[in-house]
Design a protein around this motif. Structure first.
Motif, PDB file in Angstrom:
ATOM      1  N   SER A  43       0.835  -1.202   0.000  1.00  0.00           N
ATOM      2  CA  SER A  43       0.000   0.000   0.000  1.00  0.00           C
ATOM      3  C   SER A  43       0.872   1.255   0.000  1.00  0.00           C
TER       4      SER A  43
ATOM      5  N   ARG B 222      -1.556   1.715   5.804  1.00  0.00           N
ATOM      6  CA  ARG B 222      -2.662   0.940   6.339  1.00  0.00           C
ATOM      7  C   ARG B 222      -2.051  -0.267   7.025  1.00  0.00           C
TER       8      ARG B 222
ATOM      9  N   THR C 129      -8.150  -4.038   7.877  1.00  0.00           N
ATOM     10  CA  THR C 129      -8.451  -2.715   8.430  1.00  0.00           C
ATOM     11  C   THR C 129      -8.958  -1.740   7.364  1.00  0.00           C
ATOM     12  N   LEU C 130      -9.114  -2.218   6.130  1.00  0.00           N
ATOM     13  CA  LEU C 130      -9.601  -1.363   5.047  1.00  0.00           C
ATOM     14  C   LEU C 130     -11.122  -1.316   5.025  1.00  0.00           C
TER      15      LEU C 130
ATOM     16  N   ASP D 113      -5.086  -1.400  14.868  1.00  0.00           N
ATOM     17  CA  ASP D 113      -4.437  -0.193  14.392  1.00  0.00           C
ATOM     18  C   ASP D 113      -3.226   0.138  15.248  1.00  0.00           C
TER      19      ASP D 113
END
Length: 316
Positions: free
Chosen positions: A4, A8, A13-14, A52
């Motif tokens: 990416s 990210r 987590t997208l 995260d």
């Protein structure tokens, strides 16, 4: 790897639209690699996290998918070794469900048949999937990239991606820097980059001065080891390039380093454009045996570069 550009943590987590975009990019990249490499059976995996921040099983906290030309049932192999289920999912978008289930980490696997799976074992070692694949292809002792960086394989991968149109051509720019101030060196590099980018907008220009300027101030090695490091780094960057442009136009100058770069490029089959100005160095028989084309100015080299890059793009 498919990495990416924006930070990210993982595919899980997208958001849905972003995951779909990654899926499309993945399929496009695999299609090009299959066409270029001749290998039709590829596996893909991700050591993923749903977090995260906090404790993660993946060793690099940035979204990246590994793509390898290996024909194996990766999902089944991982399920057996980890004693957990390889759950079938329809697409990368479904990895969002792992985050919603409360699992902190996961392993995503795409088999050569294009089917997607996710595993959520309670624990596993760092770079576990690399270990499994390395054993499968008979290179079990080389799974740790930190201990075995395998630079030669990396160069071949870069060239394969370049030939498949997935990464831009790289033009290696060589020139003398002795007796010049840092400002003068940087000015000459930027002038060359400006001319090359104007004629080769899809290519990138590499300068070892720029690449090593900061690291040389931070590396603390004995002189012999530092010299070996410089030579090896130089060779690998040249081998991963598509074209060498070397400026030999300073009159009465002994171009020791630049001449060695010409040798490295010739050994790797990389075409060489030598900028000689009005210097008589062009008449040297040894040099004529190693240089593809001679020109007077960097501007002329930039004008000639596209045709040589086009030849490099043709199947070998």
């Amino acid at each position: 790897m498919l990495v990416s550009k924006k930070h990210r943590s993982s595919v899980a987590t997208l958001g849905p639209k972003q995951a779909i975009q990654v899926q499309q990019e993945l399929e496009s990249v695999l299609s090009k690699l299959e066409s270029q490499s001749g290998a039709s059976r590829w596996i893909v995996f991700e050591h993923g996290t749903t977090l995260d921040c906090g404790l993660k099983a993946c060793c690099v906290d940035h979204l990246h998918l590994h793509l390898l030309p290996v024909d194996m049932d990766l999902a089944a192999e991982l399920a057996t070794r980890l004693s957990c289920e390889a759950k079938r999912i329809e697409s990368l978008q479904d990895l969002r469900q792992v985050r919603e289930s409360g699992a902190d980490n996961y392993i995503y696997a795409r088999n050569p048949d294009g089917k997607h799976y996710v595993l959520t074992p309670p624990a596993y070692s760092s770079q576990f999937v690399r270990q499994v694949i390395a054993e499968r292809v008979g290179r079990g002792e080389f799974w740790n990239w930190q201990n075995h960086p395998l630079e030669g394989d990396s160069v071949q991968t870069v060239r394969m991606f370049r030939d498949a149109g997935l990464t831009p051509h790289a033009i290696y720019y060589a020139h003398a820097i002795e007796d010049l101030s840092p400002a003068e060196v940087k000015e000459s590099i930027q002038a060359a980059r400006s001319m090359l980018s104007r004629h080769c907008p899809q290519a990138t220009m590499l300068s070892m001065y720029e690449i090593l300027e900061k690291s040389l101030r931070e590396i603390d090695l004995p002189e012999d080891k530092l010299n070996a490091y410089l030579v090896e780094a130089e060779r690998k960057f040249i081998e991963a390039s598509s074209l060498l442009v070397v400026d030999l136009s300073r009159p009465n100058w002994q171009y020791v380093g630049s001449l060695m770069e010409i040798v490295y490029a010739t050994e790797a089959g990389i075409p060489v454009i030598a900028v000689v100005g009005n210097a008589p160095i062009q008449q040297r028989r040894w040099l004529r045996a190693h240089v593809t084309r001679f020109v007077k100015t960097v501007e002329e080299a930039a004008q000639l570069a596209p045709s040589l890059l086009q030849k490099q793009s043709q199947p070998r």
